[in-house]
Structures are given as structure tokens and as C-alpha cells.
Scaffold this motif. Structure first.
Motif, short mmCIF file in Angstrom:
data_model
loop_
_atom_site.label_atom_id
_atom_site.label_comp_id
_atom_site.label_asym_id
_atom_site.label_seq_id
_atom_site.Cartn_x
_atom_site.Cartn_y
_atom_site.Cartn_z
N LEU A 97 0.97 -1.32 -0.14
CA LEU A 97 -0.02 0.00 0.00
C LEU A 97 0.68 1.14 0.13
O LEU A 97 2.10 1.20 0.47
N PRO A 98 0.48 2.21 -0.69
CA PRO A 98 0.99 3.50 -0.63
C PRO A 98 1.33 4.10 0.84
O PRO A 98 0.14 3.91 1.90
N ASP A 99 2.50 4.62 1.17
CA ASP A 99 2.59 5.01 2.64
C ASP A 99 1.82 6.14 3.06
O ASP A 99 1.40 6.11 4.29
N ALA A 100 1.10 6.71 2.23
CA ALA A 100 0.21 8.13 2.60
C ALA A 100 -1.15 7.55 3.08
O ALA A 100 -1.91 8.28 3.33
N ILE A 101 -1.39 6.25 2.91
CA ILE A 101 -2.63 5.57 3.22
C ILE A 101 -2.96 5.66 4.77
O ILE A 101 -1.83 4.89 5.53
N PRO A 102 -3.62 6.61 5.35
CA PRO A 102 -3.46 6.71 6.66
C PRO A 102 -4.36 5.46 7.62
O PRO A 102 -4.93 4.73 7.21
N VAL A 103 -3.75 5.42 8.53
CA VAL A 103 -4.44 4.34 9.91
C VAL A 103 -5.30 5.30 10.74
O VAL A 103 -4.95 6.23 11.16
N MET A 104 -6.57 4.36 10.76
CA MET A 104 -7.70 5.21 11.60
C MET A 104 -7.33 4.80 12.99
O MET A 104 -7.11 3.64 13.45
N ASP A 105 -7.45 6.00 13.83
CA ASP A 105 -7.27 5.69 15.29
C ASP A 105 -8.78 5.72 15.75
O ASP A 105 -9.62 7.07 15.60
N TYR A 106 -9.17 4.84 16.35
CA TYR A 106 -10.90 4.92 16.79
C TYR A 106 -11.15 6.06 17.69
O TYR A 106 -11.92 6.88 17.19
N GLY A 107 -10.21 6.35 18.67
CA GLY A 107 -10.43 7.33 19.69
C GLY A 107 -10.41 8.68 18.97
O GLY A 107 -11.09 9.76 19.08
N ASP A 108 -9.32 9.08 18.12
CA ASP A 108 -9.34 10.25 17.58
C ASP A 108 -10.40 10.56 16.44
O ASP A 108 -10.72 11.58 16.46
N ALA A 109 -10.83 9.39 15.86
CA ALA A 109 -11.83 9.63 14.73
C ALA A 109 -13.25 10.14 15.42
O ALA A 109 -13.87 10.91 14.92
N LEU A 110 -13.35 9.32 16.42
CA LEU A 110 -14.58 9.68 17.10
C LEU A 110 -14.63 11.04 17.77
O LEU A 110 -15.39 11.86 17.72
N ALA A 111 -13.58 11.49 18.22
CA ALA A 111 -13.37 12.66 18.82
C ALA A 111 -13.45 13.95 18.09
O ALA A 111 -13.86 14.89 18.08
N ALA A 112 -12.93 13.58 16.53
CA ALA A 112 -12.95 14.64 15.47
C ALA A 112 -14.53 14.64 14.95
O ALA A 112 -14.92 15.74 14.79
N LEU A 113 -15.18 13.56 15.06
CA LEU A 113 -16.81 13.62 14.95
C LEU A 113 -17.44 14.63 15.85
O LEU A 113 -18.33 15.51 15.45
N LYS A 114 -17.06 14.51 17.27
CA LYS A 114 -17.53 15.27 18.20
C LYS A 114 -17.33 16.53 18.04
O LYS A 114 -18.20 17.57 18.38
N ALA A 115 -15.94 16.77 17.61
CA ALA A 115 -15.45 18.20 17.49
C ALA A 115 -16.46 18.90 16.41
O ALA A 115 -16.84 20.20 16.29
N GLN A 116 -16.54 18.24 15.26
CA GLN A 116 -17.27 18.51 14.01
C GLN A 116 -18.67 19.03 14.68
O GLN A 116 -19.09 19.96 14.01
N PHE A 117 -19.23 18.09 15.33
CA PHE A 117 -20.80 18.22 15.75
C PHE A 117 -20.64 19.78 16.50
O PHE A 117 -21.52 20.40 16.21
N GLU A 118 -19.75 19.89 17.43
CA GLU A 118 -19.97 21.10 18.12
C GLU A 118 -19.72 22.38 17.41
O GLU A 118 -20.19 23.42 17.53
N SER A 119 -18.83 22.31 16.17
CA SER A 119 -18.21 23.30 15.37
C SER A 119 -19.74 23.73 14.62
O SER A 119 -19.82 24.87 13.90
N TYR A 120 -20.80 22.80 14.47
CA TYR A 120 -21.71 22.99 13.41
C TYR A 120 -22.98 23.28 14.30
O TYR A 120 -24.26 23.41 14.02
N GLY A 121 -22.63 23.69 15.72
CA GLY A 121 -23.67 24.27 16.49
C GLY A 121 -24.15 23.16 17.64
O GLY A 121 -24.49 23.80 18.78
N GLY A 122 -23.68 22.06 17.57
CA GLY A 122 -23.89 21.12 18.82
C GLY A 122 -25.57 21.12 19.43
O GLY A 122 -25.52 20.66 20.35
N ASP A 123 -26.40 21.05 18.29
CA ASP A 123 -27.72 21.44 18.80
C ASP A 123 -28.74 20.48 18.25
O ASP A 123 -29.84 20.42 18.17
N ARG A 124 -28.16 19.31 17.67
CA ARG A 124 -29.02 18.31 17.11
C ARG A 124 -29.14 17.11 18.21
O ARG A 124 -28.15 16.11 18.27
N PRO A 125 -30.14 17.13 18.93
CA PRO A 125 -30.39 15.68 19.92
C PRO A 125 -29.94 14.31 19.40
O PRO A 125 -29.00 13.51 20.06
#
Length: 448
Positions: free
Chosen positions: A138-166
Motif C-alpha cells: 500500500l502507498p505510505d500515505a494511506i492513513p491508519v484510522m485511530d478509533y478514539g481520534d476519529a470519534l473525537a473529531a466527529l464530536k468536535a465537528q458536531f460542536e463546530s456545527y452548533g452542537g444542537d441536534r439531539p
């Protein structure tokens, strides 16, 4: 010859020798990239590109890496396209690469209406082949997904969009509580679903669109194509809209895939539905930022309601049985019949009818696709004008995200069900899962 044609001809001369561009047409669809089909020197080709490097700035790898990955997959026995060459800065066409054209059907509705008998087994087999590609190739640039980091990124993304969808907040909380232990990563295609497959009467012909590839949990690939949205109305066929999960998993395992863990599969079904809910919101942000001002972006931004409906259906088993059997709260009453001068909704309706009857009739190819998208956008606004429902509730979202409130709370599940139904009825009234959820949730109260 216009500027684009001239640059494309120069590119193909560099890649394939003398010839002339013929039959150039932009292919319909494609939420992220442009695809152009054309003929050159007796052969058929497809240019996959982003118009500028700026568009690729937030991506983990560029088109040069993507092209190298497609070549690696093809060399490893995967039914991937043949890459002819990669765009260079001097070509003046942005970033991308050229592939030999493979003829077949890609439209999910047409494929799923009468799928080839082997297609489910084909897709299980190809996924097993993808996951078996050696890491060293595989090409070296193909990233490895870190579960914790990925979920934290989704949470941060949610907050940046207003964090208001229950419902999104509920899903993030669930994913945090149920995150599985790490596994040895394999190559994950990342977008393995109907719509990214080229199909012929005999079965699968090619696996397309490798831009989301990474190294991670193979169950992510298995689950993604089984999301409700990617089954394109075939709700009774949970595996890719084609058949049963048992048959899909059996085909995957028979082709060398490791045994499927059903709990991991369910986790990734929830996670990727959450991911796409936020991805839809991101489309609206792209329009606001000016990165992509097409109507398609804002329309996809309103498809978040589909994913919220699906997330609630996936997560409501955590609620007490008594709550699941409670009657739905009523919808708020719509406004009365209009009188006097034409309303905003009636003006929008007139414009939409004009597009349908005058413009759409004469449009072709991608232009026709754009007219349909514009009509959908007007339809959303027309329904929204008369709707009293709002998806945003920051206080409730905060409480669900923190765990201060849960589906065990009396009446909360019913409230979320009603909100999901009413919002989806505005944004995506033809979404197949909407009718199913409405029937199931209304029936529950009669089965008490």
C-alpha cells in the motif's frame, strides 16, 4: 475547441499519444469529484478530477496517492479500474487521474431493480480481496484510522456545527460508550456501497471511488454499504440492498475474509450513519464557505434528517420496552389555507413547475441532474415554510451528549421519534425509511 478541451487533448497526448477528444460528457452525480467520460484514439477513458488543489486541502491524501492505490488494488486481483496516468500541475486541469473506461451500470435504482444473481457474492468476494491486500504493497500515505481520534473529531465537528441536534448527540454518546477494542488494521475502501460499483448482466465489473480509503477495521467496510441510505429503498434486503446479511457474510468469509463479528458490525453501522449525518451538515458548510456553491451542496446538507431517523431506529433498543410502546406525540398543526395574493410557497411552486415542464424537458446529462437538484431544493423550502418542527435543541443535545439524560427518560423516545419523522418529512419525504418508521412507530402503540 474550448480551453478545457484543449487542455484535455494536451494531457492525453502526453499520456497516450496523438488523437482527438470525442464524446466528452460530464457524468451525473458524484458528491465530491468531477468525472468526465470521453474517447481518444479509439479508446474510452474517464477523467476523475478536482478542479483545484484547494478543494483537496483537507484530505488525508491526494490524487497521486489515490491513483497509486487503485493500481495496487488492480495488481492484487481486485476489480479496480486501469489507471492510465495522473494529472500534473502543468496540465492546468486541477488534480486527478485518467482511467480506461469500463462500460456498465452504476445507478443503484437500476441495478437493484433487477440485480445479477451473483452480485451479492461478487461484492463479498471483492471486499475480502481488498482486505487481503498486504500492508507492504500500500502507498505510505494511506492513513491508519485511530478509533478514539476519529470519534473525537466527529464530536468536535458536531460542536463546530452548533452542537444542537439531539439525535446526533445521542449517537456520539453511544459510540463513546460502545467503542470496540482496536484490531490489526487492513485496507478499508471506505466507500464500499451501491453507487460506487460498475455492474453488468453477469455481475460486478469494477469497484470505483477510492478517495476515502484508509487502514482500519474491516467491519467498517462491511457495515457502510448496509446503511439504510445506501440500500436505496430496498429495506427488506439489509445487505447492500441485495440480500441477507447471512449470505453477504458467508460470501465474504468463503473468499478468505475473517469471520464477521456481529457486534462490531453493528457498531460500525451506527458510527458510519453518524459520520454521514455530519457529512451532510458539512456539505452546507462547504456552500457557506464558498468552497462549492452548487445547489447540490445545500440539498445534501438537508439530508441529515434521513440519518437522524436511521440513527434513532438503530439506537432505540436501549430504551425501556414501556417507552418503545408509547404513542407518538402529535405533530404541530400546519398553517391554514392561503388566501389573497400568492404566498411565498405558491411562488416557489410556480418556479418549480416551470423548471419541471420547460427546463428539465430539454436538459441532458449533468445539466438535467442539476435541474432535478434545483427542483428538490425548492421543494424543501416549500415544505419548510409550512412546517413548525425544528431539529435544533441545544439544551437537550448537551444533556444527551453528557449522559445527563437518556432514552430511559419517560416520553423522550416519543419526542425524538416525532421530531425525526416530521423533519424528514420536510427534507426527504420520499425517503423509504420514513414510511417504514412512521408505520412501525404508530403500530407500537396498538401492540401495547
Amino acid at each position: 475547441m474550448n480551453d478545457f478541451d484543449h487542455k484535455l487533448a494536451a494531457l492525453m497526448t502526453r499520456l497516450a499519444g496523438p488523437g482527438e477528444v470525442a464524446g466528452l460528457a460530464r457524468l451525473s452525480g458524484g458528491a465530491n469529484m468531477e468525472s468526465w467520460s470521453f474517447d481518444w484514439a479509439g479508446g474510452g477513458f474517464v477523467l476523475r478530477r478536482a478542479p483545484s488543489a484547494k478543494y483537496m486541502a483537507d484530505r488525508p491524501f491526494g490524487h497521486e496517492t489515490e491513483a497509486a492505490l487503485v493500481r495496487t488494488a488492480r495488481a492484487g486481483g481486485v476489480m479496480a479500474p486501469e489507471v492510465v496516468g495522473v494529472l500534473e500541475e502543468g496540465d492546468g486541469l486541477g488534480t486527478g487521474y485518467v482511467m480506461r473506461r469500463i462500460m456498465g451500470e452504476v445507478a443503484p435504482a437500476k441495478i437493484l431493480a433487477d440485480p445479477p444473481p451473483t452480485l451479492l457474492a461478487d461484492m463479498g468476494r471483492e471486499l475480502a480481496r481488498i482486505h487481503a491486500l498486504p500492508a507492504s504493497a500500500l502507498p505510505d500515505a494511506i492513513p491508519v484510522m485511530d478509533y478514539g481520534d476519529a470519534l473525537a473529531a466527529l464530536k468536535a465537528q458536531f460542536e463546530s456545527y452548533g452542537g444542537d441536534r439531539p439525535i446526533i448527540a445521542l449517537a456520539i454518546r453511544w459510540c463513546e460508550a460502545h467503542r470496540p477494542a482496536p484490531v490489526d488494521p487492513v485496507l478499508v475502501h471506505g466507500d464500499y456501497r451501491m453507487g460506487n460499483m460498475m455492474v453488468g448482466p453477469e455481475g460486478l465489473r469494477a469497484v470505483l471511488d477510492w478517495e476515502l480509503a484508509h487502514r482500519g477495521d474491516r467491519h467498517e467496510d462491511l457495515a457502510f454499504g448496509c446503511m439504510t441510505v445506501w440500500r436505496f429503498g430496498m429495506l427488506d434486503r439489509p445487505a447492500l440492498g441485495l440480500g441477507s446479511l447471512d449470505d453477504y457474510f458467508a460470501a465474504y468469509e468463503a473468499a478468505g475474509g475473517a469471520p464477521v463479528d456481529r457486534d462490531r458490525f453493528h457498531y460500525w453501522l451506527v458510527y458510519r450513519t453518524l459520520w454521514w449525518a455530519l457529512g451532510c451538515l458539512q456539505m452546507g458548510q462547504m456552500w457557506r464557505s464558498g468552497a462549492d456553491r452548487t445547489v447540490e451542496r445545500v440539498v445534501i446538507g438537508r439530508r441529515t434528517a434521513e440519518q437522524e431517523l436511521d440513527l434513532l431506529a438503530l439506537l432505540e433498543n436501549d430504551a425501556p420496552d414501556a417507552e418503545k410502546m408509547q404513542p407518538l406525540p402529535p405533530s404541530l398543526s400546519p398553517s391554514g389555507s392561503p388566501a389573497g395574493e400568492p404566498t411565498n410557497g405558491e411562488i416557489l411552486s410556480a418556479v418549480r413547475d416551470w423548471l419541471d415542464q420547460s427546463i428539465k424537458r430539454d436538459a441532458e446529462g449533468h445539466a438535467k441532474f442539476e435541474v432535478v437538484v434545483a427542483m428538490n431544493a425548492l421543494g424543501i423550502v416549500m415544505r419548510d415554510l409550512d412546517a413548525a418542527v425544528r431539529a435544533e435543541d441545544r439544551a437537550l443535545a448537551d444533556d444527551l451528549l453528557s449522559g445527563a439524560r437518556s432514552l430511559a427518560e419517560p416520553g423522550l423516545l416519543g419526542r425524538l421519534r416525532r421530531a425525526a419523522l416530521d423533519k424528514c418529512a420536510v427534507d426527504s419525504p420520499k425517503y423509504a425509511a420514513l414510511a417504514r418508521a412512521r408505520a412501525q412507530w404508530a403500530r407500537a402503540q396498538w401492540e401495547r
